[in-house]
Write a protein that holds these residues in place. Structure first.
Motif, PDB file in Angstrom:
ATOM      1  N   ARG A  73       0.863  -1.187   0.000  1.00 48.97           N
ATOM      2  CA  ARG A  73       0.000   0.000   0.000  1.00 48.97           C
ATOM      3  C   ARG A  73       0.900   1.238   0.000  1.00 48.97           C
ATOM      4  N   THR A  74       0.419   2.297  -0.578  1.00 47.68           N
ATOM      5  CA  THR A  74       1.226   3.515  -0.674  1.00 47.68           C
ATOM      6  C   THR A  74       0.595   4.614   0.168  1.00 47.68           C
ATOM      7  N   SER A  75       0.727   4.474   1.458  1.00 55.23           N
ATOM      8  CA  SER A  75       0.243   5.498   2.383  1.00 55.23           C
ATOM      9  C   SER A  75       1.442   6.120   3.086  1.00 55.23           C
ATOM     10  N   ASP A  76       1.247   7.310   3.611  1.00 56.56           N
ATOM     11  CA  ASP A  76       2.335   7.970   4.325  1.00 56.56           C
ATOM     12  C   ASP A  76       2.844   7.113   5.478  1.00 56.56           C
ATOM     13  N   ALA A  77       1.933   6.481   6.202  1.00 58.06           N
ATOM     14  CA  ALA A  77       2.327   5.647   7.338  1.00 58.06           C
ATOM     15  C   ALA A  77       3.207   4.483   6.886  1.00 58.06           C
ATOM     16  N   LEU A 124      14.639  -8.193   4.950  1.00 60.42           N
ATOM     17  CA  LEU A 124      13.904  -7.326   4.026  1.00 60.42           C
ATOM     18  C   LEU A 124      12.448  -7.730   3.837  1.00 60.42           C
ATOM     19  N   VAL A 125      12.190  -8.961   3.458  1.00 57.45           N
ATOM     20  CA  VAL A 125      10.801  -9.336   3.146  1.00 57.45           C
ATOM     21  C   VAL A 125       9.939  -9.461   4.390  1.00 57.45           C
ATOM     22  N   THR A 126      10.550  -9.421   5.564  1.00 63.50           N
ATOM     23  CA  THR A 126       9.767  -9.457   6.801  1.00 63.50           C
ATOM     24  C   THR A 126       9.313  -8.068   7.235  1.00 63.50           C
ATOM     25  N   LEU A 127       9.795  -7.031   6.551  1.00 65.38           N
ATOM     26  CA  LEU A 127       9.382  -5.668   6.910  1.00 65.38           C
ATOM     27  C   LEU A 127       7.899  -5.464   6.620  1.00 65.38           C
ATOM     28  N   PRO A 128       7.217  -4.720   7.483  1.00 64.75           N
ATOM     29  CA  PRO A 128       5.804  -4.437   7.246  1.00 64.75           C
ATOM     30  C   PRO A 128       5.611  -3.697   5.921  1.00 64.75           C
ATOM     31  N   GLY A 129       4.655  -4.130   5.151  1.00 64.13           N
ATOM     32  CA  GLY A 129       4.315  -3.446   3.910  1.00 64.13           C
ATOM     33  C   GLY A 129       5.005  -3.954   2.663  1.00 64.13           C
ATOM     34  N   VAL A 130       6.038  -4.785   2.800  1.00 65.80           N
ATOM     35  CA  VAL A 130       6.761  -5.274   1.618  1.00 65.80           C
ATOM     36  C   VAL A 130       5.921  -6.349   0.928  1.00 65.80           C
ATOM     37  N   ARG A 131       5.549  -6.066  -0.304  1.00 67.41           N
ATOM     38  CA  ARG A 131       4.762  -7.020  -1.085  1.00 67.41           C
ATOM     39  C   ARG A 131       5.620  -7.841  -2.033  1.00 67.41           C
ATOM     40  N   GLU A 132       6.600  -7.172  -2.645  1.00 64.57           N
ATOM     41  CA  GLU A 132       7.371  -7.837  -3.694  1.00 64.57           C
ATOM     42  C   GLU A 132       8.749  -7.193  -3.786  1.00 64.57           C
ATOM     43  N   THR A 133       9.752  -8.008  -4.142  1.00 66.94           N
ATOM     44  CA  THR A 133      11.093  -7.483  -4.398  1.00 66.94           C
ATOM     45  C   THR A 133      11.625  -8.075  -5.697  1.00 66.94           C
ATOM     46  N   ARG A 134      12.511  -7.340  -6.321  1.00 62.97           N
ATOM     47  CA  ARG A 134      13.242  -7.833  -7.484  1.00 62.97           C
ATOM     48  C   ARG A 134      14.713  -7.546  -7.231  1.00 62.97           C
ATOM     49  N   THR A 135      15.539  -8.544  -7.447  1.00 67.08           N
ATOM     50  CA  THR A 135      16.954  -8.464  -7.121  1.00 67.08           C
ATOM     51  C   THR A 135      17.798  -8.392  -8.387  1.00 67.08           C
ATOM     52  N   TYR A 136      18.803  -7.528  -8.345  1.00 64.37           N
ATOM     53  CA  TYR A 136      19.763  -7.392  -9.433  1.00 64.37           C
ATOM     54  C   TYR A 136      21.162  -7.460  -8.837  1.00 64.37           C
TER      55      TYR A 136
END
Length: 150
Positions: A73-77, A124-136
């Motif tokens: 989600r893209t909220s300020d919080a 990283l993926v355990t952080l609140p709000g993280v839905r998806e990551t892409r690694t390079y």
């Protein structure tokens, strides 16, 4: 800011440990004038600090990874919470909120792929709000600088 300030800044970017005497000589100023100008540049926030540049490979941080992070989600919080957590992660060298198809771009340094896998899964993926990551994973660092072209 005038041309002399820019000249001082260019020299300081090359060698942040240069003595005031040597800086003054390279810029064609008196030591007192060079000192006063650098002091003013620090006070105004143009110069934000000095640091030593280290070789990551010699300090067991050879692998550089860039990670796209998409939040659920893209909220300020959510932005504040994510940024607060990331600031506490030593492996994260840079974190930038970006416009586009994802929310954040992270620059991470770790020892190797196993260390990255642990960072990804345990931090990283355990952080609140993280839905998806892409690694390079970086195969070759073609250019890396801290110098601004001024």
């Amino acid at each position: 800011m005038d041309n002399m300030d820019l000249k001082l800044l260019r020299v300081l970017q090359e060698d942040g440990r240069i003595t005031n005497q040597a800086l003054a000589e390279r810029c064609g100023l008196s030591p007192a004038a060079a000192f006063d100008r650098v002091k003013r540049l620090r006070a105004s926030g143009v110069i934000t600090g000095y640091t030593a540049l280290l070789d990551p490979a010699k300090l067991d941080h050879a692998l550089m990874i860039f990670i796209e992070v998409l939040l659920d989600r893209t909220s300020d919080a959510t932005f504040v919470e994510f940024a607060t957590h990331v600031r506490r992660m030593p492996a994260v060298l840079e974190c930038h909120m970006v416009a586009g198809g994802f929310d954040y771009l992270l620059k991470v340094r770790v020892a190797d792929m196993a260390a990255y896998r642990a960072f990804l899964g345990e931090a990283l993926v355990t952080l609140p709000g993280v839905r998806e990551t892409r690694t390079y994973a970086v195969l070759e660092e073609v250019k890396s600088t801290t110098r601004l072209s001024i």
